[in-house]
Design a protein around this motif. Structure first.
Motif, PDB file in Angstrom:
ATOM      1  N   TYR A  99       0.886  -1.167   0.000  1.00 44.90           N
ATOM      2  CA  TYR A  99       0.000   0.000   0.000  1.00 44.90           C
ATOM      3  C   TYR A  99       0.920   1.211   0.000  1.00 44.90           C
ATOM      4  CZ  TYR A  99      -4.631   2.089   1.046  1.00 44.90           C
ATOM      5  OH  TYR A  99      -5.835   2.766   1.007  1.00 44.90           O
ATOM      6  N   ASP A 100       1.230   1.689  -1.195  1.00 48.30           N
ATOM      7  CA  ASP A 100       2.183   2.791  -1.347  1.00 48.30           C
ATOM      8  C   ASP A 100       1.639   4.065  -0.713  1.00 48.30           C
ATOM      9  OD1 ASP A 100       3.655   0.955  -2.781  1.00 48.30           O
ATOM     10  OD2 ASP A 100       3.208   1.827  -4.741  1.00 48.30           O
ATOM     11  N   MET A 101       2.550   4.889  -0.206  1.00 52.41           N
ATOM     12  CA  MET A 101       2.176   6.145   0.439  1.00 52.41           C
ATOM     13  C   MET A 101       2.533   7.319  -0.451  1.00 52.41           C
ATOM     14  SD  MET A 101       0.713   5.913   3.404  1.00 52.41           S
ATOM     15  CE  MET A 101      -0.212   4.499   2.822  1.00 52.41           C
ATOM     16  N   GLU A 102       1.593   8.246  -0.543  1.00 54.31           N
ATOM     17  CA  GLU A 102       1.803   9.454  -1.323  1.00 54.31           C
ATOM     18  C   GLU A 102       2.766  10.382  -0.589  1.00 54.31           C
ATOM     19  OE1 GLU A 102      -0.816  12.748  -3.766  1.00 54.31           O
ATOM     20  OE2 GLU A 102      -1.757  11.640  -2.131  1.00 54.31           O
ATOM     21  N   LEU A 103       3.743  10.898  -1.292  1.00 55.50           N
ATOM     22  CA  LEU A 103       4.709  11.844  -0.751  1.00 55.50           C
ATOM     23  C   LEU A 103       4.196  13.265  -0.969  1.00 55.50           C
ATOM     24  CD1 LEU A 103       7.970  10.118  -2.019  1.00 55.50           C
ATOM     25  CD2 LEU A 103       6.941   9.987   0.260  1.00 55.50           C
ATOM     26  N   PRO A 104       4.743  14.238  -0.255  1.00 58.50           N
ATOM     27  CA  PRO A 104       4.268  15.628  -0.401  1.00 58.50           C
ATOM     28  C   PRO A 104       4.324  16.158  -1.842  1.00 58.50           C
ATOM     29  CG  PRO A 104       5.633  15.429   1.545  1.00 58.50           C
ATOM     30  CD  PRO A 104       5.726  14.112   0.813  1.00 58.50           C
ATOM     31  N   ASP A 105       5.250  15.628  -2.651  1.00 59.21           N
ATOM     32  CA  ASP A 105       5.365  16.109  -4.039  1.00 59.21           C
ATOM     33  C   ASP A 105       4.396  15.414  -4.997  1.00 59.21           C
ATOM     34  OD1 ASP A 105       6.444  13.577  -4.466  1.00 59.21           O
ATOM     35  OD2 ASP A 105       8.428  14.313  -5.061  1.00 59.21           O
ATOM     36  N   GLY A 106       3.546  14.515  -4.462  1.00 63.82           N
ATOM     37  CA  GLY A 106       2.571  13.818  -5.296  1.00 63.82           C
ATOM     38  C   GLY A 106       3.048  12.481  -5.821  1.00 63.82           C
ATOM     39  N   SER A 107       4.330  12.162  -5.661  1.00 62.87           N
ATOM     40  CA  SER A 107       4.821  10.851  -6.058  1.00 62.87           C
ATOM     41  C   SER A 107       4.465   9.837  -4.962  1.00 62.87           C
ATOM     42  CB  SER A 107       6.336  10.894  -6.283  1.00 62.87           C
ATOM     43  OG  SER A 107       7.017  11.160  -5.073  1.00 62.87           O
ATOM     44  N   TYR A 108       4.717   8.569  -5.230  1.00 55.80           N
ATOM     45  CA  TYR A 108       4.381   7.516  -4.275  1.00 55.80           C
ATOM     46  C   TYR A 108       5.627   6.720  -3.917  1.00 55.80           C
ATOM     47  CZ  TYR A 108      -0.611   8.263  -4.591  1.00 55.80           C
ATOM     48  OH  TYR A 108      -1.865   8.813  -4.497  1.00 55.80           O
ATOM     49  N   GLU A 109       5.683   6.311  -2.646  1.00 56.87           N
ATOM     50  CA  GLU A 109       6.781   5.502  -2.144  1.00 56.87           C
ATOM     51  C   GLU A 109       6.268   4.086  -1.885  1.00 56.87           C
ATOM     52  OE1 GLU A 109      10.037   6.289   1.210  1.00 56.87           O
ATOM     53  OE2 GLU A 109       7.998   6.234   2.001  1.00 56.87           O
ATOM     54  N   GLU A 110       7.009   3.081  -2.354  1.00 55.97           N
ATOM     55  CA  GLU A 110       6.625   1.692  -2.149  1.00 55.97           C
ATOM     56  C   GLU A 110       6.636   1.381  -0.651  1.00 55.97           C
ATOM     57  OE1 GLU A 110       8.115  -2.787  -3.458  1.00 55.97           O
ATOM     58  OE2 GLU A 110       9.047  -1.020  -4.361  1.00 55.97           O
TER      59      GLU A 110
END
Length: 144
Positions: A99-110
């Motif tokens: 369940y990837d998490m959205e980063l402040p810049d709008g990208s996602y982290e695995e």
């Protein structure tokens, strides 16, 4: 053994909201309509969210699937689990879930989580909310 807190003792009773928010584990509480009603500081830190940005909102909107991953199914799994808890009135322990998490810049982290959902009952035995626990197991999963 400690004595139970009575109404007369309420002015001296502990602040359970503060206790919950300070738990070292990652928990968020939703009502049966999936609106966030509480979150531990640990959960908010792990997901990079602010309490005022999540309270009152649908957990599936607060934590959307990664739009860049066509196999992402975290919101479906979470929704179905919450529905099961409300219907069966029993805890639901899920397998490790990406369940990837959205980063402040709008990208996602695995990210990988060990989720569980458990009912909380009111005085009439009705499910009033669901405790969602989500242990971050990303480091373990990426090592494997």
């Amino acid at each position: 053994m400690t004595e139970p807190i009575t109404q007369a003792d309420s002015r001296n009773s502990p602040d359970f909201r503060l206790i919950f928010e300070s738990l070292p584990n990652q928990y968020i509480v939703v009502d049966p309509q999936r609106r966030v009603v509480a979150a531990t500081d640990s959960f908010l830190a792990a997901t990079r969210k602010q309490r005022n940005a999540v309270l009152g909102r649908d957990i599936l909107l607060v934590f959307p699937d990664n739009p860049n991953d066509p196999t992402a199914n975290g919101t479906t799994v979470l929704r179905e689990s919450i529905e099961r808890v409300v219907a069966t009135r029993e805890a639901d322990i899920l397998p490790v879930q990406r369940y990837d998490m959205e980063l402040p810049d709008g990208s996602y982290e695995e990210r990988y989580w060990q989720p569980l959902n458990a009912p909380v009952f009111d005085g009439n035995g009705e499910v009033t909310c669901i405790i969602h626990g989500a242990e971050d197991v990303t480091a373990q999963e990426l090592r494997n």
